[in-house]
Design a protein around this motif. Structure first.
Motif, PDB file in Angstrom:
ATOM      1  N   LEU A  44       0.862  -1.172   0.000  1.00 59.33           N
ATOM      2  CA  LEU A  44       0.000   0.000   0.000  1.00 59.33           C
ATOM      3  C   LEU A  44       0.901   1.224   0.000  1.00 59.33           C
ATOM      4  CD1 LEU A  44      -2.897   1.249   0.669  1.00 59.33           C
ATOM      5  CD2 LEU A  44      -2.187   1.063   3.039  1.00 59.33           C
ATOM      6  N   ALA A  45       0.574   2.212  -0.821  1.00 59.85           N
ATOM      7  CA  ALA A  45       1.298   3.490  -0.828  1.00 59.85           C
ATOM      8  C   ALA A  45       0.342   4.575  -0.359  1.00 59.85           C
ATOM      9  CB  ALA A  45       1.818   3.816  -2.222  1.00 59.85           C
ATOM     10  N   VAL A  46       0.799   5.398   0.576  1.00 61.94           N
ATOM     11  CA  VAL A  46      -0.021   6.484   1.081  1.00 61.94           C
ATOM     12  C   VAL A  46       0.747   7.787   0.916  1.00 61.94           C
ATOM     13  CG1 VAL A  46      -1.304   7.411   3.037  1.00 61.94           C
ATOM     14  CG2 VAL A  46      -1.118   4.933   2.746  1.00 61.94           C
ATOM     15  N   GLY A  47       0.149   8.725   0.200  1.00 65.53           N
ATOM     16  CA  GLY A  47       0.733  10.049   0.024  1.00 65.53           C
ATOM     17  C   GLY A  47       0.125  11.006   1.028  1.00 65.53           C
ATOM     18  N   TYR A  48       0.988  11.659   1.778  1.00 63.72           N
ATOM     19  CA  TYR A  48       0.542  12.627   2.784  1.00 63.72           C
ATOM     20  C   TYR A  48       0.971  14.019   2.324  1.00 63.72           C
ATOM     21  CZ  TYR A  48       0.116   8.469   5.715  1.00 63.72           C
ATOM     22  OH  TYR A  48      -0.228   7.233   6.218  1.00 63.72           O
ATOM     23  N   PRO A  49       0.119  15.042   2.493  1.00 65.03           N
ATOM     24  CA  PRO A  49       0.492  16.401   2.070  1.00 65.03           C
ATOM     25  C   PRO A  49       1.495  17.017   3.046  1.00 65.03           C
ATOM     26  CG  PRO A  49      -1.624  16.452   3.155  1.00 65.03           C
ATOM     27  CD  PRO A  49      -1.222  14.997   3.061  1.00 65.03           C
ATOM     28  N   ALA A  50       2.089  18.098   2.617  1.00 60.71           N
ATOM     29  CA  ALA A  50       2.978  18.853   3.504  1.00 60.71           C
ATOM     30  C   ALA A  50       2.174  19.360   4.690  1.00 60.71           C
ATOM     31  CB  ALA A  50       3.590  20.023   2.747  1.00 60.71           C
ATOM     32  N   PRO A  51       2.767  19.387   5.874  1.00 65.62           N
ATOM     33  CA  PRO A  51       2.031  19.858   7.054  1.00 65.62           C
ATOM     34  C   PRO A  51       1.428  21.246   6.880  1.00 65.62           C
ATOM     35  CG  PRO A  51       4.100  18.853   7.706  1.00 65.62           C
ATOM     36  CD  PRO A  51       4.113  18.936   6.209  1.00 65.62           C
ATOM     37  N   PHE A  52       2.115  22.144   6.174  1.00 63.86           N
ATOM     38  CA  PHE A  52       1.604  23.505   6.006  1.00 63.86           C
ATOM     39  C   PHE A  52       0.443  23.561   5.028  1.00 63.86           C
ATOM     40  CE2 PHE A  52       5.127  23.007   3.031  1.00 63.86           C
ATOM     41  CZ  PHE A  52       4.519  23.339   1.841  1.00 63.86           C
ATOM     42  N   ALA A  53       0.189  22.455   4.295  1.00 60.09           N
ATOM     43  CA  ALA A  53      -0.905  22.426   3.325  1.00 60.09           C
ATOM     44  C   ALA A  53      -2.198  21.909   3.945  1.00 60.09           C
ATOM     45  CB  ALA A  53      -0.512  21.551   2.139  1.00 60.09           C
ATOM     46  N   ALA A  54      -2.193  21.663   5.234  1.00 59.39           N
ATOM     47  CA  ALA A  54      -3.376  21.110   5.894  1.00 59.39           C
ATOM     48  C   ALA A  54      -4.601  21.965   5.596  1.00 59.39           C
ATOM     49  CB  ALA A  54      -3.150  21.025   7.397  1.00 59.39           C
ATOM     50  N   GLY A  55      -5.672  21.313   5.226  1.00 57.78           N
ATOM     51  CA  GLY A  55      -6.913  22.018   4.913  1.00 57.78           C
ATOM     52  C   GLY A  55      -7.058  22.352   3.443  1.00 57.78           C
ATOM     53  N   SER A  56      -5.946  22.487   2.721  1.00 60.40           N
ATOM     54  CA  SER A  56      -6.037  22.827   1.309  1.00 60.40           C
ATOM     55  C   SER A  56      -5.929  21.590   0.419  1.00 60.40           C
ATOM     56  CB  SER A  56      -4.958  23.843   0.929  1.00 60.40           C
ATOM     57  OG  SER A  56      -3.678  23.275   1.086  1.00 60.40           O
ATOM     58  N   GLU A  57      -5.575  20.458   0.985  1.00 57.93           N
ATOM     59  CA  GLU A  57      -5.449  19.213   0.237  1.00 57.93           C
ATOM     60  C   GLU A  57      -6.097  18.086   1.028  1.00 57.93           C
ATOM     61  OE1 GLU A  57      -1.655  18.113  -1.245  1.00 57.93           O
ATOM     62  OE2 GLU A  57      -1.030  20.150  -1.595  1.00 57.93           O
ATOM     63  N   PRO A  58      -6.368  16.943   0.366  1.00 58.71           N
ATOM     64  CA  PRO A  58      -6.879  15.799   1.124  1.00 58.71           C
ATOM     65  C   PRO A  58      -5.871  15.401   2.202  1.00 58.71           C
ATOM     66  CG  PRO A  58      -6.965  15.382  -1.236  1.00 58.71           C
ATOM     67  CD  PRO A  58      -6.208  16.660  -1.043  1.00 58.71           C
ATOM     68  N   ALA A  59      -6.350  14.776   3.253  1.00 60.38           N
ATOM     69  CA  ALA A  59      -5.463  14.356   4.335  1.00 60.38           C
ATOM     70  C   ALA A  59      -4.493  13.281   3.864  1.00 60.38           C
ATOM     71  CB  ALA A  59      -6.276  13.849   5.511  1.00 60.38           C
ATOM     72  N   ALA A  60      -4.915  12.434   2.931  1.00 55.19           N
ATOM     73  CA  ALA A  60      -4.045  11.371   2.421  1.00 55.19           C
ATOM     74  C   ALA A  60      -4.574  10.881   1.077  1.00 55.19           C
ATOM     75  CB  ALA A  60      -3.998  10.220   3.423  1.00 55.19           C
ATOM     76  N   ARG A  61      -3.655  10.363   0.271  1.00 53.88           N
ATOM     77  CA  ARG A  61      -3.997   9.704  -0.990  1.00 53.88           C
ATOM     78  C   ARG A  61      -3.551   8.257  -0.839  1.00 53.88           C
ATOM     79  NH1 ARG A  61      -2.839  14.877  -2.696  1.00 53.88           N
ATOM     80  NH2 ARG A  61      -4.216  15.673  -4.308  1.00 53.88           N
ATOM     81  N   LEU A  62      -4.485   7.362  -0.804  1.00 52.88           N
ATOM     82  CA  LEU A  62      -4.219   5.963  -0.563  1.00 52.88           C
ATOM     83  C   LEU A  62      -4.237   5.220  -1.896  1.00 52.88           C
ATOM     84  CD1 LEU A  62      -5.527   4.348   2.515  1.00 52.88           C
ATOM     85  CD2 LEU A  62      -5.888   3.068   0.433  1.00 52.88           C
ATOM     86  N   SER A  63      -3.110   4.606  -2.282  1.00 53.04           N
ATOM     87  CA  SER A  63      -3.024   3.875  -3.546  1.00 53.04           C
ATOM     88  C   SER A  63      -2.845   2.389  -3.253  1.00 53.04           C
ATOM     89  CB  SER A  63      -1.848   4.374  -4.386  1.00 53.04           C
ATOM     90  OG  SER A  63      -2.068   5.709  -4.765  1.00 53.04           O
ATOM     91  N   TRP A  64      -3.795   1.606  -3.757  1.00 53.32           N
ATOM     92  CA  TRP A  64      -3.785   0.176  -3.497  1.00 53.32           C
ATOM     93  C   TRP A  64      -4.662  -0.513  -4.521  1.00 53.32           C
ATOM     94  CZ3 TRP A  64      -8.225  -2.475  -1.476  1.00 53.32           C
ATOM     95  CH2 TRP A  64      -7.993  -3.819  -1.161  1.00 53.32           C
ATOM     96  N   ASN A  65      -4.241  -1.668  -4.942  1.00 49.38           N
ATOM     97  CA  ASN A  65      -5.045  -2.509  -5.811  1.00 49.38           C
ATOM     98  C   ASN A  65      -5.422  -1.805  -7.126  1.00 49.38           C
ATOM     99  OD1 ASN A  65      -5.948  -5.114  -6.023  1.00 49.38           O
ATOM    100  ND2 ASN A  65      -7.990  -4.675  -5.218  1.00 49.38           N
ATOM    101  N   GLY A  66      -4.513  -0.989  -7.637  1.00 51.07           N
ATOM    102  CA  GLY A  66      -4.717  -0.341  -8.926  1.00 51.07           C
ATOM    103  C   GLY A  66      -5.504   0.953  -8.929  1.00 51.07           C
ATOM    104  N   SER A  67      -5.858   1.470  -7.767  1.00 53.95           N
ATOM    105  CA  SER A  67      -6.587   2.736  -7.739  1.00 53.95           C
ATOM    106  C   SER A  67      -6.097   3.619  -6.595  1.00 53.95           C
ATOM    107  CB  SER A  67      -8.093   2.495  -7.616  1.00 53.95           C
ATOM    108  OG  SER A  67      -8.378   1.840  -6.408  1.00 53.95           O
ATOM    109  N   THR A  68      -6.421   4.890  -6.698  1.00 54.56           N
ATOM    110  CA  THR A  68      -6.057   5.866  -5.668  1.00 54.56           C
ATOM    111  C   THR A  68      -7.330   6.492  -5.120  1.00 54.56           C
ATOM    112  OG1 THR A  68      -3.939   6.335  -6.721  1.00 54.56           O
ATOM    113  CG2 THR A  68      -4.779   7.997  -5.198  1.00 54.56           C
TER     114      THR A  68
END
Length: 116
Positions: A44-68
């Motif tokens: 599983l790959a999880v993309g986390y935004p920069a701490p200073f971007a909190a609120g302007s981006e999703p909390a995480a992008r979870l990539s697994w099983n061919g989709s995000t």
């Protein structure tokens, strides 16, 4: 010079004189991806935004099983919890480990995922 302008000028002078590597000493100062290996050999790959971007981006992008899937923060008693109601997913992390669950019935999808 007003105190706020003086502070801003001093801050600019300090950061301009600092070496580039000192500005990025924290590896999580910008967006980052964590790879997890779970029981059963799943990855599983999880993309986390920069701490200073909190609120302007999703909390995480979870990539697994061919989709995000874009995940949002959710209340948690311990650790960190992310959910996506449309995808019926819940991702919980504590320390360097996490698990994925079906949000609707709390059944385990991926267990004992460890940072690799």
């Amino acid at each position: 010079m007003k105190p706020t302008r003086l502070f801003a000028a001093a801050l600019f002078a300090c950061t301009a004189a600092a070496p580039a590597f000192a500005l990025n000493a924290n590896p999580h100062a910008s967006a980052f991806v964590v790879l997890y290996q779970c029981d059963g050999g799943d990855w599983l790959a999880v993309g986390y935004p920069a701490p200073f971007a909190a609120g302007s981006e999703p909390a995480a992008r979870l990539s697994w099983n061919g989709s995000t899937v874009l995940m949002s923060h959710a209340r948690s008693g311990s650790g960190v919890r992310y959910i996506n109601r449309d995808a019926d997913l819940e991702w919980r992390t504590k320390g360097r480990e996490g698990s994925m669950f079906r949000l609707s019935d709390h059944s385990t999808i991926l267990a004992n995922c460890r940072e690799s």
